[in-house]
Design a protein around this motif. Structure first.
Motif, PDB file in Angstrom:
ATOM      1  N   SER A  26      20.091 -26.821  -2.115  1.00  0.00           N
ATOM      2  CA  SER A  26      20.700 -28.154  -2.081  1.00  0.00           C
ATOM      3  C   SER A  26      21.761 -28.304  -3.167  1.00  0.00           C
ATOM      4  N   GLY A  27      21.855 -27.311  -4.044  1.00  0.00           N
ATOM      5  CA  GLY A  27      22.851 -27.315  -5.111  1.00  0.00           C
ATOM      6  C   GLY A  27      22.359 -27.850  -6.437  1.00  0.00           C
ATOM      7  N   PHE A  28      21.157 -28.437  -6.470  1.00  0.00           N
ATOM      8  CA  PHE A  28      20.717 -29.096  -7.702  1.00  0.00           C
ATOM      9  C   PHE A  28      20.369 -28.121  -8.821  1.00  0.00           C
ATOM     10  N   ALA A  29      20.089 -26.878  -8.497  1.00  0.00           N
ATOM     11  CA  ALA A  29      19.828 -25.896  -9.549  1.00  0.00           C
ATOM     12  C   ALA A  29      21.078 -25.608 -10.371  1.00  0.00           C
ATOM     13  N   PHE A  30      22.233 -25.976  -9.834  1.00  0.00           N
ATOM     14  CA  PHE A  30      23.505 -25.671 -10.490  1.00  0.00           C
ATOM     15  C   PHE A  30      24.174 -26.911 -11.088  1.00  0.00           C
ATOM     16  N   ARG A  31      23.643 -28.083 -10.791  1.00  0.00           N
ATOM     17  CA  ARG A  31      24.313 -29.316 -11.212  1.00  0.00           C
ATOM     18  C   ARG A  31      23.987 -29.659 -12.662  1.00  0.00           C
ATOM     19  N   GLN A  35      26.940 -39.101  -6.765  1.00  0.00           N
ATOM     20  CA  GLN A  35      26.950 -39.774  -5.465  1.00  0.00           C
ATOM     21  C   GLN A  35      25.598 -39.652  -4.773  1.00  0.00           C
ATOM     22  N   PHE A  36      24.785 -40.689  -4.920  1.00  0.00           N
ATOM     23  CA  PHE A  36      23.465 -40.681  -4.300  1.00  0.00           C
ATOM     24  C   PHE A  36      23.549 -40.465  -2.789  1.00  0.00           C
ATOM     25  N   ASP A  37      24.610 -40.983  -2.172  1.00  0.00           N
ATOM     26  CA  ASP A  37      24.693 -40.908  -0.712  1.00  0.00           C
ATOM     27  C   ASP A  37      24.963 -39.495  -0.196  1.00  0.00           C
ATOM     28  N   GLN A  38      25.132 -38.543  -1.112  1.00  0.00           N
ATOM     29  CA  GLN A  38      25.308 -37.149  -0.704  1.00  0.00           C
ATOM     30  C   GLN A  38      23.976 -36.406  -0.591  1.00  0.00           C
ATOM     31  N   GLN A  39      22.882 -37.056  -0.995  1.00  0.00           N
ATOM     32  CA  GLN A  39      21.575 -36.390  -0.986  1.00  0.00           C
ATOM     33  C   GLN A  39      21.249 -35.769   0.368  1.00  0.00           C
ATOM     34  N   LYS A  40      21.361 -36.571   1.413  1.00  0.00           N
ATOM     35  CA  LYS A  40      20.994 -36.095   2.753  1.00  0.00           C
ATOM     36  C   LYS A  40      21.827 -34.878   3.141  1.00  0.00           C
ATOM     37  N   LYS A  41      23.133 -34.955   2.930  1.00  0.00           N
ATOM     38  CA  LYS A  41      24.007 -33.841   3.301  1.00  0.00           C
ATOM     39  C   LYS A  41      23.657 -32.583   2.519  1.00  0.00           C
ATOM     40  N   TRP A  42      23.461 -32.734   1.207  1.00  0.00           N
ATOM     41  CA  TRP A  42      23.171 -31.570   0.372  1.00  0.00           C
ATOM     42  C   TRP A  42      21.834 -30.935   0.735  1.00  0.00           C
ATOM     43  N   VAL A  43      20.819 -31.759   0.938  1.00  0.00           N
ATOM     44  CA  VAL A  43      19.494 -31.230   1.265  1.00  0.00           C
ATOM     45  C   VAL A  43      19.516 -30.559   2.638  1.00  0.00           C
ATOM     46  N   GLU A  44      20.218 -31.159   3.586  1.00  0.00           N
ATOM     47  CA  GLU A  44      20.264 -30.571   4.923  1.00  0.00           C
ATOM     48  C   GLU A  44      21.102 -29.298   4.954  1.00  0.00           C
ATOM     49  N   ARG A  45      22.134 -29.218   4.126  1.00  0.00           N
ATOM     50  CA  ARG A  45      22.875 -27.958   4.018  1.00  0.00           C
ATOM     51  C   ARG A  45      21.974 -26.861   3.456  1.00  0.00           C
ATOM     52  N   GLU A  73      23.166 -18.041   6.505  1.00  0.00           N
ATOM     53  CA  GLU A  73      23.839 -19.345   6.467  1.00  0.00           C
ATOM     54  C   GLU A  73      23.430 -20.134   5.234  1.00  0.00           C
ATOM     55  N   ILE A  74      22.143 -20.099   4.907  1.00  0.00           N
ATOM     56  CA  ILE A  74      21.665 -20.830   3.733  1.00  0.00           C
ATOM     57  C   ILE A  74      22.297 -20.276   2.465  1.00  0.00           C
ATOM     58  N   VAL A  75      22.373 -18.960   2.347  1.00  0.00           N
ATOM     59  CA  VAL A  75      22.999 -18.353   1.170  1.00  0.00           C
ATOM     60  C   VAL A  75      24.469 -18.746   1.089  1.00  0.00           C
ATOM     61  N   ARG A  76      25.169 -18.677   2.214  1.00  0.00           N
ATOM     62  CA  ARG A  76      26.588 -19.023   2.224  1.00  0.00           C
ATOM     63  C   ARG A  76      26.809 -20.481   1.819  1.00  0.00           C
ATOM     64  N   GLU A  77      25.990 -21.375   2.355  1.00  0.00           N
ATOM     65  CA  GLU A  77      26.109 -22.795   2.016  1.00  0.00           C
ATOM     66  C   GLU A  77      25.786 -23.031   0.538  1.00  0.00           C
ATOM     67  N   THR A  78      24.768 -22.344   0.038  1.00  0.00           N
ATOM     68  CA  THR A  78      24.373 -22.505  -1.363  1.00  0.00           C
ATOM     69  C   THR A  78      25.493 -22.079  -2.300  1.00  0.00           C
ATOM     70  N   LEU A  79      26.091 -20.949  -2.024  1.00  0.00           N
ATOM     71  CA  LEU A  79      27.190 -20.465  -2.860  1.00  0.00           C
ATOM     72  C   LEU A  79      28.358 -21.444  -2.846  1.00  0.00           C
ATOM     73  N   ALA A  93      27.277 -24.639  -4.847  1.00  0.00           N
ATOM     74  CA  ALA A  93      27.179 -24.330  -6.277  1.00  0.00           C
ATOM     75  C   ALA A  93      28.560 -24.197  -6.905  1.00  0.00           C
ATOM     76  N   LYS A  94      29.415 -23.438  -6.277  1.00  0.00           N
ATOM     77  CA  LYS A  94      30.754 -23.218  -6.830  1.00  0.00           C
ATOM     78  C   LYS A  94      31.543 -24.518  -6.875  1.00  0.00           C
ATOM     79  N   ASN A  95      31.413 -25.315  -5.831  1.00  0.00           N
ATOM     80  CA  ASN A  95      32.135 -26.587  -5.775  1.00  0.00           C
ATOM     81  C   ASN A  95      31.751 -27.489  -6.947  1.00  0.00           C
ATOM     82  N   HIS A  96      30.446 -27.559  -7.231  1.00  0.00           N
ATOM     83  CA  HIS A  96      30.021 -28.396  -8.361  1.00  0.00           C
ATOM     84  C   HIS A  96      30.438 -27.791  -9.693  1.00  0.00           C
ATOM     85  N   LEU A  97      30.174 -26.521  -9.876  1.00  0.00           N
ATOM     86  CA  LEU A  97      30.441 -25.894 -11.173  1.00  0.00           C
ATOM     87  C   LEU A  97      31.917 -25.963 -11.549  1.00  0.00           C
TER      88      LEU A  97
END
Length: 302
Positions: free
Chosen positions: A45-50, A66-76, A178-184, A187-191
């Protein structure tokens, strides 16, 4: 009261300060039919990198995103969910959203899955683990670990009056690739600082912390706030390390293992040493500066 018997036991938290949303998300998934994804979702979900750090080290920085991104991030990250929110300036839909959230909580508890909610007992994320329609009361598990109760009417109306409720509903049909690709990508987008935040975020969090450790003035380095930030992000790095290790990305796993160890050492220094001593502050700063180098190398490989 229809209530689930849930504790924080089994959720890896090396400091006792693990970011509360990540901890609640991990625990909710662990206590669902999708328990095998409990640790992975923290990273996917990206939270390990935030990371978010305010100039004055106010702990509220960890809730300025952005709290409203929770659903999108978790589902990705591979977990399906439902999300209900009511922010400031939305008083016209306050009662409607609260009723929707109460219904969602009932449905989730009835299916045997606790619900992640903002500001229950303390101004952090925690879990709603039960409900009683007769008394209109929720059973709650705050991040402190001390179970309690909260009236339906207080949902989204406590100290920081925001409604933010996330319920796990299923597991998405995604391949591991797909999960690995989405995670990368997440993660990169946030970092690289591409997610909205009013404070230093991603890699910029490093200099925001280090400047207080290298300052001639020791007050901020010695503060509980420094302990909070070090303790919040150190265990998240563990989840990043374990994610890459699990998926066979050994170079990234090795880098995040080292990043985690340095954050953990910096936290332990804050707990055990006198940071009013300039040498101790500098030693802690060097640990974070080296962790920053390694995490930048990780970004280059994402």
């Amino acid at each position: 009261m229809k209530k689930m018997n849930i504790t924080w036991d089994g959720i890896y938290d090396s400091t006792g300060y693990l970011f509360s949303f990540a901890k609640a998300l991990c625990c909710a998934v662990k206590n669902s039919p999708f328990a095998e994804a409990a640790e992975e979702i923290v990273a996917s979900s990206g939270f390990a990198f935030r990371m978010w750090v305010s100039p004055d080290l106010c702990p509220s920085a960890t809730s300025m995103w952005q709290f409203d991104q929770q659903k999108k991030w978790v589902e990705r990250g591979g977990i399906s969910c439902q999300y209900i929110e009511r922010m400031w300036g939305q008083e016209d839909v306050e009662e409607e959203r609260r009723q929707e959230a109460v219904q969602l909580i009932r449905q989730s508890i009835d299916s045997g899955i606790p619900v992640i909610s903002w500001d229950i007992v303390v101004c952090e994320w925690g879990l709603i683990t039960g409900y009683d329609d007769e008394s209109e009361t929720f059973a709650v598990l705050p991040i402190t670990g001390q179970e309690g109760e909260m009236a339906y009417s207080q949902l989204g109306k406590r100290e920081i009056p925001i409604l933010s409720v996330l319920a796990v509903t299923g597991k998405a049909e995604q391949s591991q690739e797909e999960i690995v690709r989405e995670t990368l990508d997440i993660a990169k987008n946030h970092l690289l600082g591409n997610e909205w935040c009013e404070n230093a975020c991603g890699l910029a969090a490093y200099p925001a912390l280090v400047k207080h450790l290298e300052s001639e003035e020791a007050e901020m380095a010695c503060s509980w706030n420094m302990e909070y930030f070090l303790g919040t992000y150190a265990p998240l790095k563990w989840y990043a390390w374990k994610f890459f290790e699990r998926h066979g990305l050994q170079e990234l796993a090795s880098l995040y293992h080292s990043v985690y160890e340095n954050w953990q050492k910096a936290f332990e220094m804050k707990k055990s040493l006198d940071l009013s001593d300039r040498q101790n502050r500098q030693a802690a700063a060097e640990l974070l500066k080296q962790a920053e180098v390694w995490e930048k190398q990780a970004v280059d490989r994402m």
